[in-house]
Design a protein around this motif. Structure first.
Motif, PDB file in Angstrom:
ATOM      1  N   TYR A 158       0.849  -1.176   0.000  1.00 14.43           N
ATOM      2  CA  TYR A 158       0.000   0.000   0.000  1.00 14.43           C
ATOM      3  C   TYR A 158       0.889   1.233   0.000  1.00 14.43           C
ATOM      4  N   ARG A 159       0.294   2.354  -0.389  1.00 14.82           N
ATOM      5  CA  ARG A 159       1.047   3.589  -0.509  1.00 14.82           C
ATOM      6  C   ARG A 159       1.334   4.165   0.870  1.00 14.82           C
ATOM      7  N   GLN A 191      -9.801   1.097  -3.511  1.00 16.81           N
ATOM      8  CA  GLN A 191      -8.399   1.471  -3.730  1.00 16.81           C
ATOM      9  C   GLN A 191      -7.708   1.891  -2.426  1.00 16.81           C
ATOM     10  N   GLU A 200      -5.321   0.550  -1.020  1.00 17.68           N
ATOM     11  CA  GLU A 200      -3.864   0.421  -1.120  1.00 17.68           C
ATOM     12  C   GLU A 200      -3.223   1.721  -1.606  1.00 17.68           C
ATOM     13  N   ARG A 201      -4.020   2.652  -2.130  1.00 16.05           N
ATOM     14  CA  ARG A 201      -3.493   3.923  -2.619  1.00 16.05           C
ATOM     15  C   ARG A 201      -3.690   5.054  -1.616  1.00 16.05           C
TER      16      ARG A 201
END
Length: 465
Positions: free
Chosen positions: A12-13, A256, A258-259
């Motif tokens: 993830y970010r 999303q 993970e972003r």
């Protein structure tokens, strides 16, 4: 009992590491703005006008007004949630500086009003009250400025500690938003009748830039960014789990994830669309490391905001601001970790223990609670300890009433720092993370200093308001 998070997390970010120079640049910019304001006053005959009593009062009133306006804008910027500033200082330190800047600004504003009124009255050879009435009713923008001053005074009064204790967090936060109104209402007076604002192209450019930067930061980071992130991730309640007496965890899912640029140890301001009062935001930390699929927050019943979490239903829409906070791995200096948690303060540290890399034996947790039933995440933490080689020390029972100690009363015969060195002989080589009630946190920080832990290895963040 908790529902376990995934053991194998997707990538993830992560939040960007904190750069030491970010803090220096932010602080230097603030001080340079104050010096520049003084320079504008000097260039506008500020010193030359000090020769007569009336000139002294008027010139001093100009200076206090300029400084008050600059500090008011800095106050807005301090709490505008500018990401690199927030990650450099942390919300607790920014809140303290915001408070100091705000009270200084309102004091200078009061001095500005008094000095200018006295100076003008002396120049016009009129009475003080009559001069004040004339200023308010005939000078362009003064009625708006008076209303703005009243809004700022209200914010200052409700920010005094004695007044804050009588208000709910949600009510205090709503009243605090009037500071933006006060700053906006003061602008016409400053630009229409403030000679120091329009005396030169440099002064005009500076003040328009300063107001534009403050307004832009609020619009972009306090409004625009949260709107964009919520539209992108569309979080909803997935599950509500009772963790213990008066404590619940809320699991959230979205798109999303993970972003989402979040790190273990950070917190969000949450709003759940679940009935009346949902617009009031409340800060809650992540109690599990982000896994790219779900987020988890955990809260104790300490008021209406946290109490309503237990009544949430799956599918309830969650709106958030953040992530915020610097109690993350980005401030870490070495490999060894010592975590100190009391009560609900275990939430960000539990996430950090699962997320931060370390070898077996390099991490130790001190977990404080009044009784065994109050130890949150005990099974999860013991599973982590077994898998990753974490040492856990449970600190149960009443604390000593005779001294400021973070240890239970049965440790009272021995100084805190000696107990800490006995339990962790190489404590000075550890990064110390602390989260808990203010008095308990202060005791831990004092003990860490006496035990020889360098200041740059001690990390804490307060969540009181």
């Amino acid at each position: 009992m908790s529902t376990s998070f995934a053991t194998h997390r997707v990538a993830y970010r992560r939040a960007r590491p904190v750069r030491a120079w970010w803090r220096d640049v932010a602080g230097l910019t603030a001080w340079l703005s104050v010096l520049f304001v003084v320079a504008l006053w000097v260039s506008g005959r500020g010193l030359q006008d000090l020769g007569s009593p009336a000139g002294f009062l008027t010139s001093a009133g100009r200076l206090t007004g300029l400084l008050s306006a600059d500090l008011l804008l800095l106050q807005v910027l301090l709490m505008a949630r500018i990401p690199w500033v927030e990650r450099s200082y942390g919300q607790d330190e920014l809140a303290r500086r915001h408070r100091l800047t705000g009270f200084t600004s309102i004091t200078l504003l009061a001095a500005h009003v008094v000095l200018i009124s006295l100076g003008y009255a002396m120049t016009d050879r009129s009475g003080l009250l009559g001069e004040v009435w004339l200023l308010v009713t005939t000078y362009a923008g003064m009625l708006l400025a008076t209303a703005g001053t009243a809004a700022l005074v209200m914010v200052a009064v409700t920010s005094v500690r004695a007044a804050r204790r009588r208000l709910r967090y949600e009510s205090w936060h709503l009243l605090h938003l009037y500071a933006y109104l006060g700053a906006g209402l003061a602008l016409p007076h400053q630009l229409w009748t403030g000679a120091d604002f329009t005396a030169s192209p440099v002064a005009t450019a500076f003040w328009w830039t300063a107001y534009g930067a403050a307004a832009g930061a609020v619009l972009v980071f306090r409004l625009g960014l949260p709107v964009w992130l919520n539209a992108r991730h569309r979080l909803v309640v997935d599950q509500v789990v009772r963790e213990g007496p008066g404590v619940v965890s809320v699991y959230l899912r979205g798109r999303q994830l993970e972003r989402l640029p979040v790190a273990a140890g950070q917190f969000f301001i949450w709003r759940f669309r679940s009935g009346p009062g949902w617009t009031r935001g409340k800060p809650f930390s992540l109690s599990a490391a982000p896994d790219g699929h779900r987020l988890r927050i955990t809260a104790k019943d300490l008021g209406p905001g946290s109490r309503r979490l237990a009544r949430l239903r799956p599918g309830t829409r969650a709106l958030f601001e953040g992530p915020y906070g610097r109690l993350t791995g980005t401030v870490r200096k070495g490999r060894k970790l010592a975590m100190f948690a009391s009560g609900i303060g275990i939430t960000p540290l539990r996430a950090l223990l699962a997320d931060l890399p370390h070898r077996p034996g390099e991490a130790v947790l001190f977990h404080r609670a009044g009784r065994p039933a109050d130890l949150l995440f005990r099974r999860e933490l013991e599973d982590l300890a077994e898998r990753r080689g974490i040492r856990i020390h449970y600190l149960l029972g009443r604390r000593s009433r005779d001294r400021a100690s973070w240890l239970p009363a049965n440790y009272a015969p021995v100084p805190d720092h000696q107990v800490l060195r006995h339990l962790v002989p190489d404590i000075a080589d550890h990064d110390v993370y602390v989260c808990g009630p203010d008095a308990w946190t202060e005791a831990v920080l004092a003990c860490a200093r006496r035990a020889g832990v360098p200041a740059d290895r001690v990390h804490s963040e307060r969540f009181g308001w």
